[in-house]
Design a protein around this motif. Structure first.
Motif, mmCIF file in Angstrom:
data_model
loop_
_atom_site.group_PDB
_atom_site.id
_atom_site.type_symbol
_atom_site.label_atom_id
_atom_site.label_comp_id
_atom_site.label_asym_id
_atom_site.label_seq_id
_atom_site.Cartn_x
_atom_site.Cartn_y
_atom_site.Cartn_z
ATOM 1 N N LYS A 1 43.536 46.369 30.235
ATOM 2 C CA LYS A 1 44.271 45.104 30.191
ATOM 3 C C LYS A 1 45.445 45.198 29.216
ATOM 4 N N GLU B 1 49.868 41.165 36.578
ATOM 5 C CA GLU B 1 49.143 39.924 36.288
ATOM 6 C C GLU B 1 47.855 39.839 37.124
ATOM 7 N N ALA B 2 47.948 40.203 38.397
ATOM 8 C CA ALA B 2 46.765 40.181 39.263
ATOM 9 C C ALA B 2 45.723 41.184 38.776
ATOM 10 N N ILE C 1 45.285 42.167 35.690
ATOM 11 C CA ILE C 1 44.686 41.602 34.477
ATOM 12 C C ILE C 1 43.641 40.552 34.845
ATOM 13 N N LYS C 2 43.949 39.704 35.808
ATOM 14 C CA LYS C 2 42.982 38.688 36.245
ATOM 15 C C LYS C 2 41.732 39.346 36.821
ATOM 16 N N TRP C 3 41.925 40.400 37.608
ATOM 17 C CA TRP C 3 40.787 41.107 38.193
ATOM 18 C C TRP C 3 39.942 41.755 37.092
ATOM 19 N N THR D 1 39.679 40.789 34.010
ATOM 20 C CA THR D 1 39.002 39.699 33.309
ATOM 21 C C THR D 1 37.753 39.273 34.080
ATOM 22 N N LEU D 2 37.882 39.183 35.395
ATOM 23 C CA LEU D 2 36.741 38.853 36.244
ATOM 24 C C LEU D 2 35.658 39.930 36.144
#
Length: 188
Positions: free
Chosen positions: A120, A161-162, A164-166, A168-169
Motif C-alpha cells: 500500500k 487507488e483501486a 489500495i482499496k483492494w 485494505t479489503l
C-alpha cells in the motif's frame, strides 16, 4: 499494449530513426510502459519483414548511416484497423504480489499483513509521484500536457487507488479470519 502498434502509431505521425522512436515512445507512454532499444529495433525488423514499415538511409559524416523509418500504406491500414477494434481482453490480473499471496503461510497472518502495508505504501508513493508530475506538466510554460497524457496519468492514479482499496479489503478479511484486531482497535 502492443509495441508493434505503438511503433506504427508513432511513425504515422512522423518518419523517425530508432533513437527518436524510443524518445517519442517514452514521451507518450514511458510512465506506464518501459521499452528498451533492443525491443525497438527487433520490432522495426519484424515490421519491415511484414511490409508495414520501410526505411531510407541517411548519410552522416563520421558516423554510420542512419535508418529513417516510415510507415507504409499497408502499415497505415493495419494501424487504422487496430485503432478501430475494441480491446477484447480486460486488464489481466497477473501481478507478482498476487503470486506472493498464494504462497504465503495462511496460518501466520503477520507477514501477510506486513507485506500488504508495504505494498500500500508503494502505491501511495506512485500516486504521489503521478500527482506531482501532473502538476509539473500543467505548470510548464509551453503547456506540454496533452489530454491523452493527462488521461493516462488519471488511469494510473485510479488503478493505484483501486489497488489500495483492494489491499485494505484483503487486510480486513485476513484480520477477521484470524481474529486479529484491526489497527483502529476493533474488528474490521
Amino acid at each position: 499494449m502492443s509495441v508493434k502498434y505503438a511503433m506504427l502509431g508513432i511513425l504515422a505521425e512522423k518518419n523517425l530513426h530508432g533513437y527518436e522512436l524510443k524518445s517519442s515512445f517514452d514521451e507518450k507512454v514511458g510512465e506506464f510502459w518501459s521499452l528498451n532499444y533492443g525491443q525497438i529495433y527487433t520490432t522495426l525488423d519484424r515490421l519491415e519483414k511484414e511490409d508495414l514499415v520501410t526505411h531510407d538511409l541517411q548519410t552522416q559524416e563520421r558516423r554510420p548511416d542512419k535508418k529513417i523509418y516510415s510507415i507504409t500504406r499497408k502499415g497505415r491500414a493495419e494501424l487504422e484497423e487496430w485503432l478501430a477494434t475494441p480491446v477484447n481482453k480486460v486488464r489481466a490480473l497477473r501481478d507478482e504480489f498476487f503470486i506472493k499471496l498464494v504462497f504465503m503461510d495462511k496460518n501466520d497472518p503477520g507477514p501477510i499483513l506486513e507485506l500488504i502495508e508495504k505494498q500500500k505504501a508503494l502505491y501511495l508513493k506512485q500516486m504521489n509521484r503521478l500527482t506531482q508530475q501532473k502538476v509539473r506538466l500543467k505548470k510548464k510554460p509551453e503547456g506540454n500536457v496533452t489530454l491523452v497524457t493527462e488521461l493516462l496519468m488519471d488511469a494510473g492514479l485510479f488503478h493505484a487507488e483501486a489497488d489500495i482499496k483492494w489491499l485494505t479489503l484483503c487486510a480486513a478479511k485476513i484480520r477477521a479470519e484470524s481474529g486479529e484486531k484491526s489497527e483502529t482497535g476493533g474488528y474490521p
